[in-house]
Design a protein around this motif. Structure first.
Motif, PDB file in Angstrom:
ATOM      1  N   GLU A 280       3.443  -0.252  13.563  1.00 20.06           N
ATOM      2  CA  GLU A 280       3.611  -1.080  12.366  1.00 20.06           C
ATOM      3  C   GLU A 280       3.771  -0.213  11.118  1.00 20.06           C
ATOM      4  OE1 GLU A 280       0.945  -4.691  14.312  1.00 20.06           O
ATOM      5  OE2 GLU A 280       0.076  -3.352  12.796  1.00 20.06           O
ATOM      6  N   CYS A 281       2.984   0.864  11.029  1.00 21.80           N
ATOM      7  CA  CYS A 281       3.115   1.780   9.890  1.00 21.80           C
ATOM      8  C   CYS A 281       4.477   2.463   9.885  1.00 21.80           C
ATOM      9  CB  CYS A 281       2.009   2.828   9.923  1.00 21.80           C
ATOM     10  SG  CYS A 281       0.371   2.219   9.477  1.00 21.80           S
TER      11      CYS A 281
ATOM     12  N   GLY B   6       7.226   2.148   7.058  1.00 18.13           N
ATOM     13  CA  GLY B   6       7.526   3.371   6.332  1.00 18.13           C
ATOM     14  C   GLY B   6       6.388   3.824   5.441  1.00 18.13           C
ATOM     15  N   VAL B   7       5.145   3.433   5.766  1.00 20.30           N
ATOM     16  CA  VAL B   7       3.990   3.811   4.956  1.00 20.30           C
ATOM     17  C   VAL B   7       3.271   4.985   5.628  1.00 20.30           C
ATOM     18  CG1 VAL B   7       2.515   2.077   6.077  1.00 20.30           C
ATOM     19  CG2 VAL B   7       1.877   2.958   3.855  1.00 20.30           C
TER      20      VAL B   7
ATOM     21  N   SER C 136       0.820  -1.211   0.000  1.00 18.69           N
ATOM     22  CA  SER C 136       0.000   0.000   0.000  1.00 18.69           C
ATOM     23  C   SER C 136       0.856   1.264   0.000  1.00 18.69           C
ATOM     24  CB  SER C 136      -0.925   0.004   1.222  1.00 18.69           C
ATOM     25  OG  SER C 136      -1.787  -1.119   1.203  1.00 18.69           O
ATOM     26  N   ASP C 137       0.231   2.352  -0.483  1.00 17.58           N
ATOM     27  CA  ASP C 137       0.898   3.656  -0.501  1.00 17.58           C
ATOM     28  C   ASP C 137       0.390   4.575   0.592  1.00 17.58           C
ATOM     29  OD1 ASP C 137       2.416   3.348  -3.138  1.00 17.58           O
ATOM     30  OD2 ASP C 137       0.363   2.871  -3.736  1.00 17.58           O
ATOM     31  N   LEU C 138      -0.740   4.210   1.204  1.00 10.82           N
ATOM     32  CA  LEU C 138      -1.328   5.014   2.268  1.00 10.82           C
ATOM     33  C   LEU C 138      -2.185   4.109   3.137  1.00 10.82           C
ATOM     34  CD1 LEU C 138      -1.858   7.965   3.387  1.00 10.82           C
ATOM     35  CD2 LEU C 138      -3.921   7.946   1.972  1.00 10.82           C
ATOM     36  N   VAL C 139      -2.106   4.298   4.450  1.00 13.88           N
ATOM     37  CA  VAL C 139      -2.941   3.546   5.387  1.00 13.88           C
ATOM     38  C   VAL C 139      -3.879   4.516   6.090  1.00 13.88           C
ATOM     39  CG1 VAL C 139      -2.989   2.183   7.517  1.00 13.88           C
ATOM     40  CG2 VAL C 139      -1.260   1.711   5.771  1.00 13.88           C
TER      41      VAL C 139
END
Length: 276
Positions: free
Chosen positions: A262-263, A267-268, A248-251
């Protein structure tokens, strides 16, 4: 026995996990637990679908009324552990209140970037916290600062093992050429996920959505109906969140301590919605 990491299979050290305590799933704070360790164990306990050495107890009650499934199982097992490591304040209070002077050493791992008074139990042998700020806050509640260790919030090693966004995206069945937005509502599917997804579907730019609804089947059904015919993959409870984050590119999620950690490890970028 030897503790092993569930993601990698790597040995983590010599000990035996005897009992894991968890409050009811319908409580607002979601899952929590305590892991009881004993180094010279004479027996193991097992339930269907649970790894050897684990007993998952479905009920735990507040410390002013300690009885029922959790404590009956504890009394039956009589683990006499060397130490208890709790990841929530309820198991901490249960063990220290019930056993009083007979209690083993209880260590508390605060899995958030803040701490409130419910976390504080002066009978605990030590705390592991995310930052110096949380250490300072515990001291303001009267807990000895020298017994608080800044360790960060523990997460699975799998979140630090990168294999490449596009590779993982293809394995998961999503298009690596499109920007991917991952929406999560926690293991028990709490929050205003339908509203968030409805707004994301109005964005007039090429993208794809992945929505993890946890164990909330009603929300999953509503979102599947809402997103029908769009580039949206709707999932229930999953055990490979680390892979979905890498792809993913964004959470978009709540700002829980574990999810945030975790993010950060992945590094997201993260967008926080509906914080408590």
């Amino acid at each position: 026995g030897t503790l092993t990491d569930v993601a990698t299979g790597a040995p983590l050290g010599e000990a035996e996990v005897i009992v894991q305590l968890a409050p009811p799933a319908d409580r607002a704070f979601g899952w929590s637990g305590a892991v009881v360790l004993r180094t010279n164990a004479s027996g193991r306990y097992r339930l269907a679908g649970v790894p050897p050495g684990f007993v998952v107890l479905p009920q735990i009650v507040e410390s002013d009324s300690i009885h029922g499934t959790a404590w009956d199982a504890w009394d039956h097992a009589r683990p006499e552990p060397d130490a208890v490591v709790a990841t929530h304040f309820l198991p901490t209070n249960v063990v220290l209140t019930k056993l009083k002077n007979r209690a083993p050493k209880v260590y508390v791992c605060v899995t958030d970037f803040d701490v409130h008074s419910f976390w504080v139990n002066r009978g605990a042998s030590g705390y592991f916290v995310a930052s110096e700020e949380v250490r300072w806050l515990l001291a303001q509640y009267g807990y000895p600062k020298e017994l608080v260790t800044v360790t960060g919030i523990p997460i699975l090693p799998a979140f630090s093992m990168l294999r490449g966004r596009d590779v993982v995206a293809r394995e998961l069945g999503i298009d690596p050429a499109l920007p991917t937005v991952l929406c999560m509502s926690g293991g028990f599917g709490m929050g205003h996920m339908e509203e968030a997804v409805a707004r994301l579907l109005t964005i007039d730019l090429p993208h794809q959505l992945v929505v993890i609804c946890g164990k909330n089947d009603k929300a999953r059904a509503k979102i599947e109906a809402l997103a029908k015919g769009t580039r949206t993959k709707v999932l229930g409870f999953v055990t490979n969140v680390h892979e979905w984050m890498e792809a993913s590119d964004l959470v978009i999620s709540k700002s829980g301590g574990l999810t945030t950690s975790e993010c950060l490890s992945r590094g997201v970028p993260m967008v926080v919605y509906s914080p408590i």
